[in-house]
Write a protein that holds these residues in place. Structure first.
Motif, PDB file in Angstrom:
ATOM      1  N   HIS A 111       0.738  -0.992  -0.080  1.00  0.00           N
ATOM      2  CA  HIS A 111      -0.038  -0.011   0.013  1.00  0.00           C
ATOM      3  C   HIS A 111       0.951   1.197   0.031  1.00  0.00           C
ATOM      4  CE1 HIS A 111      -3.643  -2.177   1.694  1.00  0.00           C
ATOM      5  NE2 HIS A 111      -3.692  -2.429   0.383  1.00  0.00           N
ATOM      6  N   LYS A 112       1.845   1.349   0.754  1.00  0.00           N
ATOM      7  CA  LYS A 112       2.923   2.451   0.788  1.00  0.00           C
ATOM      8  C   LYS A 112       3.448   2.791  -0.653  1.00  0.00           C
ATOM      9  CE  LYS A 112       5.869   2.295   4.041  1.00  0.00           C
ATOM     10  NZ  LYS A 112       7.153   2.042   4.674  1.00  0.00           N
ATOM     11  N   ARG A 113       3.550   1.891  -1.414  1.00  0.00           N
ATOM     12  CA  ARG A 113       3.905   2.084  -3.086  1.00  0.00           C
ATOM     13  C   ARG A 113       2.575   2.419  -3.896  1.00  0.00           C
ATOM     14  NH1 ARG A 113       7.376  -0.900  -0.190  1.00  0.00           N
ATOM     15  NH2 ARG A 113       9.428  -0.842  -0.611  1.00  0.00           N
ATOM     16  N   GLY A 114       1.500   2.550  -3.277  1.00  0.00           N
ATOM     17  CA  GLY A 114       0.269   2.623  -4.316  1.00  0.00           C
ATOM     18  C   GLY A 114      -0.010   1.400  -4.961  1.00  0.00           C
ATOM     19  N   ILE A 115       0.252   0.264  -4.384  1.00  0.00           N
ATOM     20  CA  ILE A 115      -0.302  -0.909  -5.267  1.00  0.00           C
ATOM     21  C   ILE A 115      -1.334  -1.381  -4.112  1.00  0.00           C
ATOM     22  CG2 ILE A 115       0.409  -2.979  -5.984  1.00  0.00           C
ATOM     23  CD1 ILE A 115       3.236  -1.934  -6.475  1.00  0.00           C
ATOM     24  N   ARG A 116      -2.192  -2.229  -4.861  1.00  0.00           N
ATOM     25  CA  ARG A 116      -3.301  -2.769  -3.914  1.00  0.00           C
ATOM     26  C   ARG A 116      -2.779  -4.347  -3.956  1.00  0.00           C
ATOM     27  NH1 ARG A 116      -8.222   0.835  -3.015  1.00  0.00           N
ATOM     28  NH2 ARG A 116      -7.901   2.635  -4.292  1.00  0.00           N
ATOM     29  N   LEU A 117      -3.622  -4.997  -3.186  1.00  0.00           N
ATOM     30  CA  LEU A 117      -3.487  -6.570  -2.734  1.00  0.00           C
ATOM     31  C   LEU A 117      -4.690  -7.266  -2.849  1.00  0.00           C
ATOM     32  CD1 LEU A 117      -0.498  -8.107  -1.081  1.00  0.00           C
ATOM     33  CD2 LEU A 117      -2.791  -8.907  -0.551  1.00  0.00           C
ATOM     34  N   ILE A 118      -4.904  -8.393  -3.396  1.00  0.00           N
ATOM     35  CA  ILE A 118      -5.683  -9.093  -3.263  1.00  0.00           C
ATOM     36  C   ILE A 118      -5.455 -10.464  -3.300  1.00  0.00           C
ATOM     37  CG2 ILE A 118      -7.364  -7.847  -4.894  1.00  0.00           C
ATOM     38  CD1 ILE A 118      -7.243  -9.789  -7.157  1.00  0.00           C
ATOM     39  N   LEU A 119      -6.314 -11.314  -2.343  1.00  0.00           N
ATOM     40  CA  LEU A 119      -5.974 -12.794  -2.289  1.00  0.00           C
ATOM     41  C   LEU A 119      -6.875 -13.689  -3.120  1.00  0.00           C
ATOM     42  CD1 LEU A 119      -5.644 -12.524   1.707  1.00  0.00           C
ATOM     43  CD2 LEU A 119      -4.021 -12.306   0.084  1.00  0.00           C
ATOM     44  N   ASP A 120      -6.232 -15.048  -2.906  1.00  0.00           N
ATOM     45  CA  ASP A 120      -7.018 -16.093  -3.606  1.00  0.00           C
ATOM     46  C   ASP A 120      -8.042 -16.571  -2.688  1.00  0.00           C
ATOM     47  OD1 ASP A 120      -7.690 -17.905  -5.696  1.00  0.00           O
ATOM     48  OD2 ASP A 120      -5.706 -17.954  -6.455  1.00  0.00           O
ATOM     49  N   LEU A 121      -9.393 -16.545  -2.795  1.00  0.00           N
ATOM     50  CA  LEU A 121     -10.323 -17.183  -2.060  1.00  0.00           C
ATOM     51  C   LEU A 121     -10.791 -18.291  -2.663  1.00  0.00           C
ATOM     52  CD1 LEU A 121     -12.607 -16.863   0.277  1.00  0.00           C
ATOM     53  CD2 LEU A 121     -13.926 -16.158  -1.695  1.00  0.00           C
ATOM     54  N   VAL A 122     -10.337 -19.630  -2.116  1.00  0.00           N
ATOM     55  CA  VAL A 122     -10.783 -20.834  -2.523  1.00  0.00           C
ATOM     56  C   VAL A 122     -11.946 -21.454  -1.664  1.00  0.00           C
ATOM     57  CG1 VAL A 122      -9.779 -23.082  -2.875  1.00  0.00           C
ATOM     58  CG2 VAL A 122      -8.251 -21.446  -2.933  1.00  0.00           C
ATOM     59  N   ALA A 123     -13.150 -21.352  -2.303  1.00  0.00           N
ATOM     60  CA  ALA A 123     -14.253 -21.161  -1.291  1.00  0.00           C
ATOM     61  C   ALA A 123     -15.133 -22.502  -1.988  1.00  0.00           C
ATOM     62  CB  ALA A 123     -15.188 -20.006  -1.295  1.00  0.00           C
ATOM     63  N   ASN A 124     -14.786 -23.133  -3.106  1.00  0.00           N
ATOM     64  CA  ASN A 124     -15.541 -24.457  -3.325  1.00  0.00           C
ATOM     65  C   ASN A 124     -15.273 -25.483  -2.435  1.00  0.00           C
ATOM     66  OD1 ASN A 124     -17.256 -25.941  -5.651  1.00  0.00           O
ATOM     67  ND2 ASN A 124     -15.251 -26.797  -5.734  1.00  0.00           N
ATOM     68  N   HIS A 125     -14.126 -25.739  -2.126  1.00  0.00           N
ATOM     69  CA  HIS A 125     -13.566 -26.649  -1.405  1.00  0.00           C
ATOM     70  C   HIS A 125     -12.557 -26.399  -0.526  1.00  0.00           C
ATOM     71  CE1 HIS A 125     -11.348 -26.216  -5.375  1.00  0.00           C
ATOM     72  NE2 HIS A 125     -10.248 -26.266  -4.389  1.00  0.00           N
ATOM     73  N   CYS A 126     -12.145 -27.263   0.584  1.00  0.00           N
ATOM     74  CA  CYS A 126     -11.391 -26.957   1.460  1.00  0.00           C
ATOM     75  C   CYS A 126     -10.119 -28.099   1.410  1.00  0.00           C
ATOM     76  CB  CYS A 126     -11.700 -26.572   3.022  1.00  0.00           C
ATOM     77  SG  CYS A 126     -12.593 -27.981   3.488  1.00  0.00           S
ATOM     78  N   SER A 127      -9.441 -28.329   2.292  1.00  0.00           N
ATOM     79  CA  SER A 127      -8.497 -29.516   2.456  1.00  0.00           C
ATOM     80  C   SER A 127      -9.371 -30.469   3.533  1.00  0.00           C
ATOM     81  CB  SER A 127      -7.092 -29.065   3.173  1.00  0.00           C
ATOM     82  OG  SER A 127      -6.392 -30.184   3.905  1.00  0.00           O
ATOM     83  N   ASP A 128      -8.978 -31.890   3.186  1.00  0.00           N
ATOM     84  CA  ASP A 128      -9.431 -33.093   3.928  1.00  0.00           C
ATOM     85  C   ASP A 128      -8.727 -33.017   5.445  1.00  0.00           C
ATOM     86  OD1 ASP A 128      -6.951 -34.056   3.288  1.00  0.00           O
ATOM     87  OD2 ASP A 128      -7.635 -35.857   3.037  1.00  0.00           O
ATOM     88  N   GLU A 129      -7.930 -32.079   5.536  1.00  0.00           N
ATOM     89  CA  GLU A 129      -6.979 -31.742   7.090  1.00  0.00           C
ATOM     90  C   GLU A 129      -7.636 -30.545   7.439  1.00  0.00           C
ATOM     91  OE1 GLU A 129      -2.996 -32.419   6.876  1.00  0.00           O
ATOM     92  OE2 GLU A 129      -2.962 -33.734   5.111  1.00  0.00           O
ATOM     93  N   HIS A 130      -8.739 -29.844   6.798  1.00  0.00           N
ATOM     94  CA  HIS A 130      -9.367 -28.937   7.624  1.00  0.00           C
ATOM     95  C   HIS A 130     -10.121 -29.394   8.904  1.00  0.00           C
ATOM     96  CE1 HIS A 130     -11.816 -25.333   8.522  1.00  0.00           C
ATOM     97  NE2 HIS A 130     -11.046 -24.590   7.707  1.00  0.00           N
TER      98      HIS A 130
END
Length: 556
Positions: free
Chosen positions: A89-108
């Motif tokens: 943000h200090k450099r004027g750049i935005r950041l987005i994350l990868d939302l993995v919402a269809n499935h999770c891990s079997d170790e969740h």
């Protein structure tokens, strides 16, 4: 339509495992990204998209999440992430994350609880079904990665659904508790200041009623007609937008798997209040007939023009798309659509000229800015991608192809091509890590690397910098009225774009020989905004384009 920051911006995708290793353990990490933020700033990009950084057993390289609100230890700590966000943000750049919402891990913990008992409160977080009458899977659905999409659980005598690996059980979005769990995870990151999400396989979250058998058609058609666009998908996306995204200065970018242009507006039209934009797969899959490895058709420029046109027409002035020709799931852009040998530099520059002048948000993938190419893995032991490994294992059983041909197919289309470490210099492993990387570095790092290209004013890297800087100054690059020229020409892609009083003409030669083009304009004294060669041969209204030459003219 208002040209918001996320519509006008350029997205740069980082695959953290392969970007930069700060502690020399062979795996990229968050501090490695922090080290390269000034480099990213120099590209004139606006938004960073991080592929998953959450806790994961790494069956599918982080797309199997075991905790949505913690950082994978290999990548660093939450403090590292907080610093990354601040410095971005200090450099004027935005950041987005990868939302993995269809499935999770079997170790969740959700799935670990769900397996304990049919009466467990978490059981309905997933899709469980009794065996068919013959004791087999409940239906004939196949996984994206090969084999059945159902895994048998001995303890309960039931199958659970996994459209991807067996360690990625699909979440049951019909359960409102599941939806709230996902929304809470989104709020966790948005409250930290994250600027939005790229949403992995989001069209798959609603399953067809009754889990009917898939028809006997190609797998791509099955995805579109069976797995994606379920009966309640729009209900869920509206709810997600209303409860979460709309409450923040953030945006949502959908991975549009299974979405065609005829229904795109249902997802991204402004008045729908669902998603802000999506990127489709028609360009990325335009040479793939049915299944990534086996059936490949020759590149057809007129087909590509048609794809861009139909998607542009589908959302023009009502919705928005992002344009991509490469990401972590496909082979390298210049190897697929250009010439990564004789005309490596020229074709890489021409391709990004085309992509940056299409209507929509520009999406580029790490390493493409230096023209990284496909890698040639010499043995199956060097392959890391589970999709490629599953194809190879299945082929050993079916013996449809020789082992040599199967490896050749993997080298042509496999996902490891995009996941080799970023090539920073000509030192060991391309300067990515002093230790052997998790995935073999492409040996051509000796010649193709950031350090070499940074010093060369005519490099692919410096062309990207100049082009993205020019794009920021000219909104007509981002959207406008489109006029196709010589549409059926199999070698030239030519179009005019007009926005208010601004008009540009884009001329792209996809051929490895010279091409003559009559522009219909007196080109004497014309301003050339972009040119991937040092000169342009002009004779009145005509021009002679060199192999893979791409130019943008300002038609004032």
């Amino acid at each position: 339509m208002k040209l918001t920051w996320f519509r006008k911006g350029t997205i740069y995708q980082i695959y953290p495992r392969s970007f930069n290793d700060s502690n020399n353990d062979g795996v990229g990490d968050l501090r490695g990204i922090i080290e390269k933020l000034d480099y990213l700033k120099s590209l004139h990009i606006d938004i960073i998209w991080l592929s998953p950084i959450f806790s994961s057993p790494n069956d599918d390289n982080g797309y199997d999440i075991s905790d949505y609100c913690s950082i994978m230890p290999e990548f660093g700590t939450m403090e590292d992430f907080d610093e990354l966000l601040r410095e971005t943000h200090k450099r004027g750049i935005r950041l987005i994350l990868d939302l993995v919402a269809n499935h999770c891990s079997d170790e969740h913990k959700w799935f670990e609880e769900a397996k304990k008992s049919k009466n467990n409160p978490y059981r309905d977080y997933f899709h469980w079904r009794k065996p068919a009458s013959d004791g087999g899977p409940p239906n004939n659905w196949k996984s994206f990665f090969g084999g059945s999409a159902w895994e048998f659980d001995e303890a309960s005598g039931e199958y659970y659904l996994h459209l991807f690996t067996r360690k990625q059980p699909d979440l049951n979005w019909e359960n409102p508790k599941v939806r709230e769990e996902i929304y809470d995870a989104m709020r966790f990151w948005l409250d930290k200041g994250v600027d939005g999400f790229r949403m992995d396989v989001i069209p798959l979250i609603s399953k067809p009623v009754g889990y009917p058998d898939a028809p006997d058609v190609g797998f791509r058609k099955i995805i579109e007609d069976v797995y994606a666009n379920g009966p309640t998908v729009h209900q869920y996306l509206k709810e997600m937008n209303e409860k979460v995204i709309s409450k923040y200065d953030a945006f949502s970018l959908a991975e549009g798997v299974g979405i065609n242009e005829s229904i795109a507006g249902l997802y991204v039209n402004e008045d729908r209040k669902e998603l802000d934009m999506l990127y489709h797969f028609d360009i990325l899959e335009c040479t793939i007939v049915n299944g990534k490895f086996e059936e490949v058709s020759p590149f057809d420029l007129v087909n590509m023009k048609n794809i861009f046109k139909k998607w542009r027409d589908a959302v023009h002035e009502t919705g928005w798309i992002a344009n991509a020709m490469g990401n972590h799931d496909f082979a390298r852009m210049v190897s697929r659509f250009g010439d990564d040998k004789k005309y490596h530099s020229e074709s890489a520059k021409m391709l990004i000229t085309m992509l940056s002048t299409q209507n929509g948000t520009l999406n580029i993938y790490q390493g493409d800015e230096i023209g990284m190419t496909n890698v040639s893995l010499q043995h199956i032991d060097e392959v890391r991608d589970i999709q490629s490994l599953n194809f190879y294992k299945e082929n050993k059983v079916t013996k449809r192809y020789s082992e040599e041909l199967a490896l050749e197919m993997i080298n042509r289309e496999g996902r490891d091509n995009a996941r080799t470490p970023v090539q920073w210099n000509d030192e060991i492993n391309g300067g990515f890590s002093a230790k052997e990387p998790w995935l073999k570095a492409n040996p051509n790092y000796v010649n193709i690397n950031v350090e070499n290209q940074d010093k060369d004013p005519d490099s692919i890297l410096n062309f990207y910098r100049g082009l993205l800087s020019t794009r920021k100054k000219h909104d007509v690059f981002v959207h406008g009225n489109f006029e196709e020229i010589a549409f059926n020409n199999p070698n030239l892609y030519v179009y005019k774009k007009t926005l208010d009083q601004n008009t540009i003409m884009v001329i792209l030669n996809f051929n490895n020989t010279e091409e003559l083009f009559d522009s219909g304009y007196d080109l004497k004294g014309i301003e050339i905004l972009v040119n991937n060669y040092k000169n342009l041969e002009i004779d009145n209204a005509s021009m002679t384009l060199k192999p893979y030459q791409g130019v943008v003219l300002d038609l004032k």
